[in-house]
Write an enzyme that holds these catalytic residues in place. Sequence first.
Site, short mmCIF file in Angstrom:
data_model
loop_
_atom_site.label_atom_id
_atom_site.label_comp_id
_atom_site.label_asym_id
_atom_site.label_seq_id
_atom_site.Cartn_x
_atom_site.Cartn_y
_atom_site.Cartn_z
N LYS A 41 2.28 23.59 18.55
CA LYS A 41 2.75 23.58 20.47
C LYS A 41 4.15 24.54 20.76
CE LYS A 41 5.04 20.38 22.51
NZ LYS A 41 6.08 18.95 22.93
N ARG A 46 5.48 29.34 23.23
CA ARG A 46 7.14 30.07 23.19
C ARG A 46 6.47 31.31 23.08
NH1 ARG A 46 9.36 25.76 21.41
NH2 ARG A 46 11.64 25.54 20.89
N ARG A 140 12.38 13.00 33.08
CA ARG A 140 12.71 13.96 32.62
C ARG A 140 13.79 14.71 32.94
NH1 ARG A 140 8.55 15.62 27.02
NH2 ARG A 140 10.37 15.70 26.33
N SER A 186 18.45 18.61 24.93
CA SER A 186 17.08 19.11 24.25
C SER A 186 17.57 21.12 24.57
CB SER A 186 15.94 19.13 25.42
OG SER A 186 14.94 20.00 24.77
N ASP A 327 11.33 14.52 16.24
CA ASP A 327 10.10 15.22 16.71
C ASP A 327 9.29 13.50 16.01
OD1 ASP A 327 10.28 15.41 19.49
OD2 ASP A 327 9.35 17.52 18.73
N ASN A 350 18.99 11.46 21.24
CA ASN A 350 17.93 12.47 22.53
C ASN A 350 16.03 12.03 22.78
OD1 ASN A 350 17.13 13.45 19.68
ND2 ASN A 350 16.23 15.15 20.64
N ARG A 401 3.01 10.79 20.64
CA ARG A 401 3.48 10.45 19.44
C ARG A 401 3.72 9.30 19.10
NH1 ARG A 401 3.59 15.09 17.20
NH2 ARG A 401 4.93 17.42 18.58
N LYS A 427 -2.41 15.50 24.80
CA LYS A 427 -1.24 16.35 25.30
C LYS A 427 -1.37 17.63 24.25
CE LYS A 427 3.63 15.76 25.66
NZ LYS A 427 3.35 16.68 27.24
#
Length: 444
Positions: A41, A46, A140, A186, A327, A350, A401, A427
């Site tokens: 992802k 990017r 967020r 972030s 993550d 975070n 997640r 997602k």
Amino acid sequence: MGGTVRHQARADRSIWRTFPRRSGSGSQHEDMAVVDIPGSKSITARALFLAAAADGVTTLVRPLRSDDTEGFAEGLTRLGYRVGRTPHAWQIDGRPQGPAATDADVYCRDGATTARFLPTLAAAGHGTYRFDASPQMRRRPLLPLTRALRDLGVDLRHDEAEGHHPLRIAAAGVEGGDVTLDAGQSSQYLTALLLLGPLTRKGLRITVTDLVSAPYVEITLAMMRTFGASVRREGEVFVVSPGGYRAGTYAIEPDASTASYFFAAAALTGHEVTVPGLGTGALQGDLGFVDVLRRMGARVEIGSGGTTVAGTGELRGLTVNMRDISDTMPTLAAIAPFASGPVRIEDVANTRVKECDRLDACAENLRRLGVRVETGADWIEIHPGAQPVPGAEIKTYGDHRIVMSFAVTGLRAPGGVSFDDPGCVRKTFPAFHETFAAWAGSLR
């Protein structure tokens, strides 16, 4: 996808492969399961930005097809970029001068990369652009990035809560220059500015006062250079030269965060799994999760063609700093109850500002399973020994997640586990439940 998914069911095995182990390999495992993981992802997002900003047509090979990346591509289309899709590749007509549309409304769905990268891309163009997102994404934070864009002269306004979506930009290009950024919440804030740098008239010199998830920034730097940009790091300062990007063909590697669920499952069950295409030379720092599994007792092999993790029947407790691979914190939390000693995960504040507060979500769900858990502002400690509650329902908070991590727990929980919102995996991995059930079915 709605309703209940229980991770003890058999499934169609056509989406996984097993190969006999070579004799003399020294492995205790008779078969080596190979799981094909969808594209990253982070890299896909990017690459979409870079392709849109490049001079020419770029082909992205094996991009991730999920709600997040489809939302990003849809946003590019709304901004006037041509995005062509085939089953295994996307083609993007780049526009170094910025969006073709001079007036556009973009809905970013749940995607943090979409919600942070696309406004930054639009700022380099000329026009009026409005951005909004889902209620989850609206919650967020965005302020460090939007403050930095304003410091660079971008006319940006938040329509409701300061530092959150929705927002609007009256774009007139970006001159560039010096800017200071706090990326402690972030690393995407820094990535967005870095990607913008070559599109500015003078380039950027970004002083970073704090940074989390630094390996994601290394992904950004490597990809920018591949697309022809000049960027360097001088301590806490990132220097980006103007000059734009060049188009080309770019292959997306498998998603290391997604692979963590299968690696963790192998370590937990004493079986073996190989993920091809994710090995030495991989860009993603989250592959470092296998080093955590190695410390816990798993056997890990990282080669040029992929990575293999095999369970050894032992999972040791440990204390680990996961700031750079946060993550994968829920993945470790999900298998921690089955370790021989406490598992303490530190420096992950975070994770409280992700799709949900992941520290609290992990703690609550582990307690639902009967596990003793302690938490602090930036840590969680999970104690072994409890017998998991049979058939517990996991509260997902709409976070992909949380679902994928606790699916791993379900392999050892009596009766498996179920989820109040199993479909939120769309997602990043729409076929997760089928793929994971197929792999789990292969263990029988």
